[in-house]
Design a protein around this motif. Structure first.
Motif, PDB file in Angstrom:
ATOM      1  N   ARG B   6       0.875  -1.181   0.000  1.00 29.43           N
ATOM      2  CA  ARG B   6       0.000   0.000   0.000  1.00 29.43           C
ATOM      3  C   ARG B   6       0.908   1.225   0.000  1.00 29.43           C
ATOM      4  O   ARG B   6       1.288   1.731   1.030  1.00 29.43           O
ATOM      5  N   LYS B   7       1.227   1.675  -1.196  1.00 30.98           N
ATOM      6  CA  LYS B   7       2.254   2.706  -1.265  1.00 30.98           C
ATOM      7  C   LYS B   7       1.716   4.061  -1.671  1.00 30.98           C
ATOM      8  O   LYS B   7       2.460   5.011  -1.752  1.00 30.98           O
ATOM      9  N   TRP B   9      -1.035   7.215  -0.928  1.00 28.92           N
ATOM     10  CA  TRP B   9      -1.804   7.749   0.190  1.00 28.92           C
ATOM     11  C   TRP B   9      -2.943   8.580  -0.382  1.00 28.92           C
ATOM     12  O   TRP B   9      -2.697   9.599  -1.013  1.00 28.92           O
ATOM     13  N   TRP B  14      -3.797   4.589   3.144  1.00 24.93           N
ATOM     14  CA  TRP B  14      -2.798   3.974   2.267  1.00 24.93           C
ATOM     15  C   TRP B  14      -3.492   2.954   1.376  1.00 24.93           C
ATOM     16  O   TRP B  14      -4.249   2.121   1.847  1.00 24.93           O
ATOM     17  N   VAL B  15      -3.235   3.046   0.073  1.00 23.41           N
ATOM     18  CA  VAL B  15      -3.895   2.140  -0.862  1.00 23.41           C
ATOM     19  C   VAL B  15      -2.875   1.479  -1.793  1.00 23.41           C
ATOM     20  O   VAL B  15      -1.773   1.989  -1.990  1.00 23.41           O
ATOM     21  N   SER B  16      -3.257   0.347  -2.336  1.00 19.72           N
ATOM     22  CA  SER B  16      -2.377  -0.404  -3.240  1.00 19.72           C
ATOM     23  C   SER B  16      -2.525   0.114  -4.671  1.00 19.72           C
ATOM     24  O   SER B  16      -3.404   0.934  -4.955  1.00 19.72           O
ATOM     25  N   GLU B  19      -6.001  -0.559  -5.863  1.00 21.78           N
ATOM     26  CA  GLU B  19      -6.999   0.345  -5.286  1.00 21.78           C
ATOM     27  C   GLU B  19      -6.888   1.744  -5.902  1.00 21.78           C
ATOM     28  O   GLU B  19      -7.898   2.423  -6.124  1.00 21.78           O
TER      29      GLU B  19
END
Lengths: 395, 841
Positions: B6-7, B9, B14-16, B19
């Motif tokens: 999850r890098k 923001w 925090w999302v992948s 996402e």
């Protein structure tokens, strides 16, 4: 038929001539006899330029090397020979011969905005070309029979009146002599009206399809970036995978130029070529060379740049310029006594490289090989203070 | 086991990669981001908290951050976040009039013009920063946040600082609002298609980096996206023949070593005024430079060391020049940690930095020719020249493309609000907007501010304080570094004290007061005003109104409360003055029928408006003025005090004591009379407590002004259209006193008596204890019969009658001479209520 050169350099360069005319590119590299000949040839070359180039004479003097005969005696002395930066030739025209003896004038393709002006007399360029021939011969890539004619795909600038001096175009066309040409295609087409070149990917793809369908071997030379773009485009268009003739040969060179951002690892590129063009890994080769130092470094079948016996290489610490042992990264220093037209016998490149013991390669060539790790230095600013390379673009 | 990275923001989460892509699939994502507003005050509040609680040396957050960048760089970041500096930056760069101005408030350019102008955020701003300059990303985001933009920072995997910094900052906002304005996407340059999806809908893209980066971004965005480039720059020193002195090269060395030449303002070259052929002079200069750097080697160890690539650059540059020296082009002088490259050719060279400096000849006449081709890259020139050369040289340098000229040794010293590479940074991430209207209601407004709700956090901070009495306020030591103006602070309540203001505070308050006067009915384009307030003796009245009228661009005659009434009247008549501002007591004398001036003014009958301040103007007196002198409008010019500044104003719909709050300046609470608690019922009378929101010097927090009042509901909006809260002023606290179980109010006594007494009168109430009862003495000066008004009072004042009938209060009335009334020692004003009961205890 590939020509063999005949040229008399005269007694003051006897060792130079003898060394450069050795036919086998990799044999006897470690023999004392060859080492002695190399040292002697370098000594001859240094004296040659000391006499003919006021710059070089002054430079040797500043470095305490006025008495070349005394300074250069052993192999160990080689690493103390004063170096000239490749970059220096980008800023200054340096000739050790009368201008009328200039046989060929090449410019580098200007990665960083600066262009080298490199001048060759007939001996220097032909001697370097002979080395290429010797290496092609060593690998069995020379075809004389017209029944074995091949197609050529050149990832290089289509020649125009203006770019004839460009080193890469010159080299790639020169490579076409090693097998009779059936058909040829130049991928970077000249847009004459615009005075520039454009990558003709659709023509390239069509040409490759025709090569595959006709079963004629194809030799592909030139910039790796466009070779990669070709395969990338095939993938994007979901084209059928091709099966080029097994005798086809890819020999790349010239680096990624303005496409450094998209550069992929060599191994990755070879894997793609194998998948999409049906090329065998050992038929995929890269070359390393520069107009400032024309000795050809051609990948072995294990993809390493072994030193031919006409040159010696040192790796230098980027801070202290001390010679580094095998495996450590530093500036690439290339040395060869072949050149008589300009004092480029000992050139410090801006490339970052490491040197390795070649006896472990296993390809059959045992000379040391070097690996290139990109350009040393900063290409864009680390901070808000401008980097030299960026300022140059503005000129 | 697989880990999802999850890098990115996205508004606090925090999302992948997947996402992120899903979010970008929603065609409304960009518009959704813009649904919230970020007031500057809120951002400053969060930054303050961040600086005070998190960005503290030795704290956990500090330690985490300093693991990602150098300690001194972190100190620089911290300094950038200083509230005062940020406010100054906003003011200067957006061209605001005042430090506390909300950049979003649209102000009427010239009062009465109907043109309102102000700023709005640009919208969504993407920031593309080079991976290896860590703090730039975070600071670039802060800058755009100052103007309320939603930010998307594309950070590379090399930048560990910016994500950590912004996440920690957002944590300091309990409301969570700030995190709506900060997005981080961690994409490599290879993920161009994803980056395109992120960047294409943005309103602006800030690009830090060279031409390569800029061209890359141009290719990603549409033609209408504002691209804001901050390219790398080159700076240099210039030493003239006349200017060179013994310390010149020491100063240049300090410019070099301060940031190891990593700053864009660091010199890379010393241009020495010399001909190319003056090799001796140039070599001497190079040696001086070398000597100065050698001293620094011992005294100023490098802050950090070059990386291997940077060393490569340094080695290459030196070796190259070493080779060129063999051509007679220069010399290389080197020490362990420095290098001087002397070149005899007048040209611009760039240095590989880290204490590597070129020394190059450059005649003044050659400057333009040599520098101009590089104008896009030039930034600072630190010059060492004789005074008579400085101005001409600066002009030459500017015309060649240099944007900053400083003295050597001071190349890194900026000032607040300084342009960045010739641009005001904030205007590039904001849009200027306007409203043009001729509607009457708008011509009397200075601003279009809509929302006066205080930040919850700020309100909480205020509520944590105990009320501050006037005595308490007066005991505060003056904040002398902020003092530009010292005024005498009234005196109606005891000893004369001083009140201090910075110009910044003073002007902002006066501007607000000007808005009040405009609301009250002054028409700057037509009214001709005479300022009759008292002047001199540190009194602030006259000066304040001079400033107010100047702000309004009203024509004014600065007469002050001159005692030659006849001359004043003559001047009014001579210049056909139709509007007066002044204190009621002075105006009563000027218009008195016993004075010649009164008779002249009655005959003139040309004064149409009076705006008063400082004292009460009773309805009865106002009535008299209107009838006798044909006045159309008498209204309070401003409700305020010297201590607290302007507090309220009256618009045309404000009757009696009803006022709008000066909500740009003040936060108002109304407390119960006998408890330090806010009133619970809407119309409940209570004590007014003001907190100044915009003042540097004395911070007034919950200041008990001594006035009474209650909230006036106008369903959120007065008929005039203004949304600032309204309250009714109901006299002085202390005017109110407790008798038995009831509160009695001096104002009420006045009101009742004003109806029964003819003409002016004075009243003083004295409370004392007599035989277990409260005793109230009404001392009066004026023309009325005693028994009559006692009856009238008991009749009309219900609370008074109750305590009187119950026998709790003894009531005594007494006519006295004016001299018998007790007055304030400071102002000479008559004291209204004297409570002696406490003294008796």
């Amino acid at each position: 038929m590939v020509e063999r050169m005949r040229f008399e350099l005269g007694p003051s360069l006897a060792n130079v001539q003898h060394l450069c005319e050795r036919k086998h590119p990799y044999r006897d590299f470690y023999k004392q006899e060859l080492e002695e000949e190399f040292v002697a040839a370098m000594r001859e070359n240094l004296c040659w330029h000391q006499e003919r180039s006021p710059f070089f004479k002054a430079y040797l003097q500043r470095q305490g090397w006025s008495e070349v005969e005394k300074m250069l005696v052993t192999m160990e002395d080689l690493q103390r020979v004063p170096m000239v930066l490749a970059k220096f030739f980008k800023r200054h025209e340096m000739l050790s011969i009368p201008r009328e003896q200039v046989f060929l004038h090449l410019t580098s393709s200007g990665t960083m905005g600066e262009k080298s002006q490199v001048f060759f007399d007939e001996w220097s360029i032909k001697s370097a070309q002979q080395m290429v021939t010797n290496i092609f011969d060593y690998y069995g890539w020379i075809e004389n029979s017209s029944s074995k004619s091949v197609n050529y795909l050149l990832y290089t600038y289509e020649p125009t009146r203006d770019n004839a001096k460009l080193g890469t175009a010159y080299t790639d066309n020169f490579l076409c002599q090693y097998a009779p040409m059936n058909r040829g295609f130049t991928a970077l087409r000249a847009l004459i009206a615009h005075g520039n070149h454009r990558f003709d990917w659709s023509g390239t793809l069509r040409f490759l399809e025709e090569c595959a369908d006709s079963g004629v071997p194809v030799r592909i030379f030139g910039f790796p970036a466009f070779f990669y773009f070709t395969i990338k485009r095939m993938r994007e268009l979901a084209m059928r995978k091709l099966k080029l003739h097994p005798d086809s040969l890819v020999f790349l060179g010239g680096g990624w130029k303005g496409h450094q951002g998209e550069a992929i690892a060599k191994r990755e590129l070879y894997a793609l070529a194998e998948e999409w063009l049906g090329l065998r890994d050992e038929r995929l080769r890269d070359g390393f060379g520069s107009v400032e130092h024309c000795i050809p470094y051609i990948e072995c079948k294990h993809h390493q740049f072994h030193l031919p016996l006409w040159s010696r290489v040192f790796i230098r610490d980027v801070r202290t310029l001390e010679v580094l042992p095998y495996g450590e990264k530093g500036f690439l220093q290339l040395m060869s006594p072949y050149i008589t037209s300009m004092p480029a016998m000992n050139v410090l490149m801006s490339d970052l490289a490491s040197l390795h013991d070649g006896r472990g390669c296993g390809c059959g060539v045992e000379t040391p090989y070097f690996m290139v790790h990109g350009r040393a230095g900063v290409s864009s600013s680390r901070s808000c203070a401008i980097a030299a390379s960026e300022l140059l673009k503005g000129e | 086991m697989t880990m999802i990275s999850r890098k990115h923001w996205w508004q606090g989460v925090w999302v992948s990669d997947e996402e992120l892509e899903a979010k970008l699939q929603d065609p409304t994502w960009a518009r959704t981001l813009l649904e919230k507003k970020l007031p500057l005050s809120h951002l400053l509040q969060v930054l303050r908290k961040f600086k005070q609680s998190a960005l503290v040396k030795g704290s956990e957050v500090w330690n985490k951050l300093s693991a990602t960048i150098s300690e001194w760089e972190l100190c620089d970041v911290s300094a950038f976040l200083a509230e005062e500096a940020l406010l100054q930056k906003v003011k200067k760069e957006l061209g605001l009039n005042f430090l506390y101005d909300d950049p979003w408030v649209k102000r009427q350019a010239v009062s009465g013009s109907g043109i309102f102008e102000g700023w709005v955020p640009l919208g969504i701003v993407a920031h593309i920063t080079p991976g290896n300059v860590s703090s730039v990303g975070a600071l670039s985001v802060i800058e755009a946040l100052l103007v309320g933009n939603v930010n998307i920072l594309k950070c590379s995997h090399e930048d560990h600082f910016s994500p950590l910094f912004l996440e920690e900052l957002a944590k300091c906002d309990e409301s969570g609002l700030l995190s709506h304005f900060i997005l981080l996407v961690n994409l490599s340059s290879k993920e161009r298609e994803l980056l395109r999806k992120v960047v294409a809908p943005c309103d602006g893209v800030v690009v830090w980096g060279g031409e390569g980066a800029l061209l890359g971004v141009r290719e990603l965005v549409g033609a209408n996206t504002r691209i804001i480039p901050y390219g790398p720059k080159i700076s240099f020193s210039y030493v003239s023949r006349k200017g060179a002195c013994a310390t010149t090269y020491e100063k240049i060395a300090s410019d070099i070593t301060q940031y190891e030449q990593e700053a864009c303002s660091s010199p890379q070259i010393v241009f020495v005024e010399a001909k190319e052929s003056e090799r001796g002079l140039l070599l001497a200069a190079a040696k001086q430079m070398a000597a100065a750097l050698e001293v620094c080697e011992r005294t100023t160890p490098p802050r950090y060391h070059p990386s291997s690539n940077e060393w490569a650059e340094i080695t290459m540059a030196c070796e190259l020049h070493h080779l060129e020296s063999a051509l007679g082009m220069g010399e290389v002088l080197r020490g362990k940690g420095w290098r001087v490259l002397l070149s005899f050719k007048s040209e611009l060279r760039s240095s590989p930095l880290f204490r590597t400096i070129w020394v190059i000849p450059l005649e003044k006449s050659e400057i333009h020719g040599v520098l101009f081709p590089y104008r896009a890259y030039l930034q600072s020139a630190g010059v060492e020249v004789a005074p008579e050369e400085l101005s001409a040289l600066a002009h030459t340098l500017w015309s060649a493309g240099v944007t900053r000229v400083t003295e050597v040794g001071k190349m890194h010293e900026g000032y607040v609000g300084e342009a960045h590479d010739g641009e005001m940074a904030l205007t590039r991430v904001a849009k200027r907007v306007s409203l043009v209207t001729k509607q009457q209601a708008f011509l009397s407004r200075t601003t279009l501010r809509e929302d006066f709700a205080l930040e919850e956090e700020r309100a909480r901070e205020i509520r944590a304080h105990a009320p501050m009495s006037k005595a308490h306020f007066q005991q505060l030591p003056p904040v002398m570094e902020r003092v530009d103006l010292v005024f005498k602070s009234g005196g109606s309540s005891g000893d004369s004290k001083i009140s201090t203001f910075s110009y910044e505070d003073y002007h902002y308050q006066m501007y607000a007061a000007a808005g009040g006067l405009l609301a009250a009915g002054l028409k700057p384009q037509t009214d001709l005003v005479m300022n009759l307030f008292y002047a001199g003796g540190l009194y602030g009245g006259f000066l304040s109104f001079y400033t107010i009228l100047e702000f309004l661009r009203a024509r004014q005659l600065p007469m002050a409360a001159h005692q030659d009434f006849s001359m004043v009247a003559d001047t009014i008549i001579r210049f056909k003055i139709d509007t007066l501002v002044g204190m009621p007591s002075y105006l009563r004398k000027l218009f008195s029928s016993e004075e010649e001036s009164g008779r002249k003014l009655k005959a003139y009958a040309g004064v149409k408006k009076i705006f008063y301040g400082g004292e009460h103007f009773t309805p009865k007196q106002q009535q008299y003025f209107k009838e006798e002198f044909a006045l159309a409008l008498i209204r309070s010019a401003s409700y305020g005090s010297v201590d607290a500044g302007p507090l309220g104003y009256q618009c045309e719909y404000c009757e009696g004591g009803v006022h709008h709050l000066q909500a740009d300046l003040q936060y108002l609470e109304i407390f119960k009379l006998d408890q330090d608690l806010a009133v619970t019922e809407e119309s409940e009378v209570g004590r007014l407590l003001f907190t100044s929101l915009a003042r540097h010097g004395h911070k007034l927090i919950r200041y008990e002004i001594g006035d009474l009042g209650r909230w006036v509901s106008s369903d959120g909006r007065c008929k005039c259209g203004r949304t600032s809260p309204t309250f009714e002023l109901l006299g002085r606290y202390g005017d109110v006193f407790k008798c038995g179980g009831s509160y009695l109010n001096y104002e009420k006594f006045l009101m009742v008596l004003a109806d029964v007494v003819k003409g002016d009168f004075d009243l003083q109430l004295t409370l004392s204890s007599k035989e277990g009862c409260d005793h109230l003495l009404l001392a009066t000066v004026g023309n009325f019969s005693r028994e009559h008004y006692k009856e009238e009072l008991l009749q009309s004042y219900h609370d008074l009658r109750e305590v009187y009938v119950e026998g709790i209060l003894l009531l005594e009335v007494k006519a006295v001479a004016k001299s018998e009334l007790q007055t304030s020692s400071a102002s000479g004003k008559i004291l209204r209520v004297i409570d002696l009961r406490l003294l008796a205890c």
